[in-house]
Scaffold this active site. Structure first.
Site, mmCIF file in Angstrom:
data_model
loop_
_atom_site.group_PDB
_atom_site.id
_atom_site.type_symbol
_atom_site.label_atom_id
_atom_site.label_comp_id
_atom_site.label_asym_id
_atom_site.label_seq_id
_atom_site.Cartn_x
_atom_site.Cartn_y
_atom_site.Cartn_z
ATOM 1 C CB CYS A 179 -2.049 1.253 -3.746
ATOM 2 S SG CYS A 179 -0.839 1.183 -2.403
ATOM 3 C CG HIS B 283 -3.761 -1.325 -0.649
ATOM 4 N ND1 HIS B 283 -3.132 -1.165 -1.849
ATOM 5 C CD2 HIS B 283 -5.094 -1.411 -0.931
ATOM 6 C CE1 HIS B 283 -4.040 -1.159 -2.827
ATOM 7 N NE2 HIS B 283 -5.227 -1.294 -2.292
ATOM 8 C CG ASN C 167 -8.645 -1.791 -3.806
ATOM 9 O OD1 ASN C 167 -7.573 -1.220 -3.939
ATOM 10 N ND2 ASN C 167 -8.740 -2.964 -3.223
#
Length: 444
Positions: A70, A365, A386
């Site tokens: 991520c 994250h 995202n």
């Protein structure tokens, strides 16, 4: 003092529960639906309507799939947003995450060997050695670590080094690679114990890196040295750029001075006074490359520098604890999303500092801020890009309440020009080194 649970206490607990008029209803609801569904608040979904006063057009959402990249996706996404604006590349254009992943793995192996040698005189029961061996390397990272990779190796478009099975589904590789690294650690520590020469250790280390490189090529493909870049822009005009290297591609298509971008954190624990610089011991990837450095500030400053960058038309890399009070499918992160305290009649509140100190929360994250809803110049909610594909949230985009940001966001990366002048001076400060296991050293 030892105190076991006795039968009298159990009888008291049972009788106390029976006195609650709603206990049977709650038991049926929770056992049937689970805690989250039972405590979900419809009003949160209404409040988190995905409409924003500042809303950057950033193209399609990427998908890291079954990997922990991520932080890498988020960093490369901020750069591709800029490429999209400058060169009108298609909305699905991406930089190669597999390319930077390859080099990060190789550099992390070398960084691990360095730490193994630096701690070789310590017993395996020592906390530092134990911490090293728990996870020799992993997919996660931080902003300064991707910068270290890019500064050394550049970047390439995804067309020059596409995804592979192992980059998109990394568990098999990581398990095998960590087995190799632990075995290598046994040999390196033994060489030190045997008091062999530095030259012998260097030869062994080079052999270990050579076999690591072979594993990486077999798993991810060999990184390109030269390549051509062809695309059709948004007006369907054809472009061909030949004979590029990863470094010349970065210089031409991204062109950022990466020294301008700095990590801002909010770590409100007593050991980290605000307006000072911090680093983390034994955290990094490229030896001799960019080091992890954080400027710790209060949340008001944290939010304002992020807003300033969004107002300037540039997205913002950020790190958070995504699993807290969030709905993955709906793409909502909001402290009012669930009411578990009301369900169980228990006060679950902890301060942000308490959650960090007691292991309840840390950065897990990284994503990208691409918008904010300002009312009377104050943020109400934030638009989040995202990297979990288009099937979650609103075509892959999430909505984050401002309260959620306050409680569960720990890091943003901004151009230092957005910092107040006094904080720009603090950036020159020699950072205090935190322990390797400090929560501000967690990898997104």
């Amino acid at each position: 003092m030892t105190k076991a649970i006795d039968t009298n206490q159990l009888t008291e607990f049972k009788n106390s529960l029976k006195k609650r008029n709603d206990y049977a209803v709650i038991e049926r609801a929770v056992t049937k639906n689970g805690i989250l569904a039972t405590t979900a608040d419809y009003h949160s979904e209404v409040e988190m309507n995905p409409v924003f006063s500042i809303d950057l057009d950033t193209g399609d959402v990427a998908n890291q799939k079954q990997s922990g990249r991520c932080w890498m996706f988020a960093a490369l996404n901020t750069m591709r947003h800029d490429i999209k604006n400058k060169f009108n590349v298609p909305k699905d254009f991406e930089l190669s995450q597999n390319y930077t992943y390859f080099w990060d793995k190789l550099e992390k192996a070398n960084y691990f060997y360095e730490n193994v040698l630096n701690t070789a005189s310590l017993p395996t029961s020592d906390r530092k050695v134990s911490w090293l061996m728990t996870t020799p390397q992993q997919d996660g990272g931080q902003w300064d670590m991707i910068v270290a990779i890019i500064e050394k190796y550049g970047v390439v478009p995804q067309s020059a080094m596409p995804e592979t099975y192992n980059s998109s589904k990394s568990n098999e590789f990581n398990t095998t690679f960590n087995l190799k690294l632990r075995k290598d650690a046994v040999k390196l520590r033994q060489l030190v114990a045997d008091k062999v020469s530095t030259e012998q250790i260097d030869i062994a280390r080079k052999e270990m890196l050579e076999s690591a490189y072979r594993m990486l090529v077999y798993s991810f493909g060999e990184p390109p040295v030269n390549f051509d870049f062809a695309y059709r822009d948004n007006k369907k005009q054809y472009h061909l750029d030949q004979g590029l290297t990863p470094q010349t591609f970065f210089k031409k298509y991204v062109g950022w001075n990466l020294d301008d971008y700095v990590s801002i954190i909010n770590g409100p624990t007593e050991d980290k006074p605000y307006n000072h610089m911090y680093t983390v011991d034994m955290l990094g990837n490229v030896i001799g490359g960019r080091k992890v450095r954080h400027l710790n500030v209060d949340m008001d400053t944290f939010r304002q520098v992020a807003i300033a960058q969004l107002k300037a038309g540039e997205s913002v890399w950020f790190g958070c604890d995504v699993g807290q009070e969030s709905d993955r499918q709906k793409g909502i992160m909001d402290t009012a999303l669930y009411h578990k305290d009301e369900l169980f009649d228990i006060d679950f509140h902890m301060t942000k500092a308490e959650r960090l100190d007691y292991g309840e929360s840390l950065m897990t994250h990284a994503m990208v801020l691409t918008g904010v809803d300002l009312i009377d110049n104050q943020p109400k909610k934030w638009k989040v890009e995202n990297s979990w594909g288009k099937k979650v949230g609103t075509n892959g985009f999430f909505v984050m309440s401002n309260d959620w940001m306050n409680e569960f966001c720990y890091q943003v990366v901004v151009n230092k020009k957005h910092l107040p002048a006094a904080l720009q001076k603090v950036l020159q400060e020699e950072p205090k080194a935190l322990a390797p296991w400090d929560p501000m050293g967690s990898l997104a």
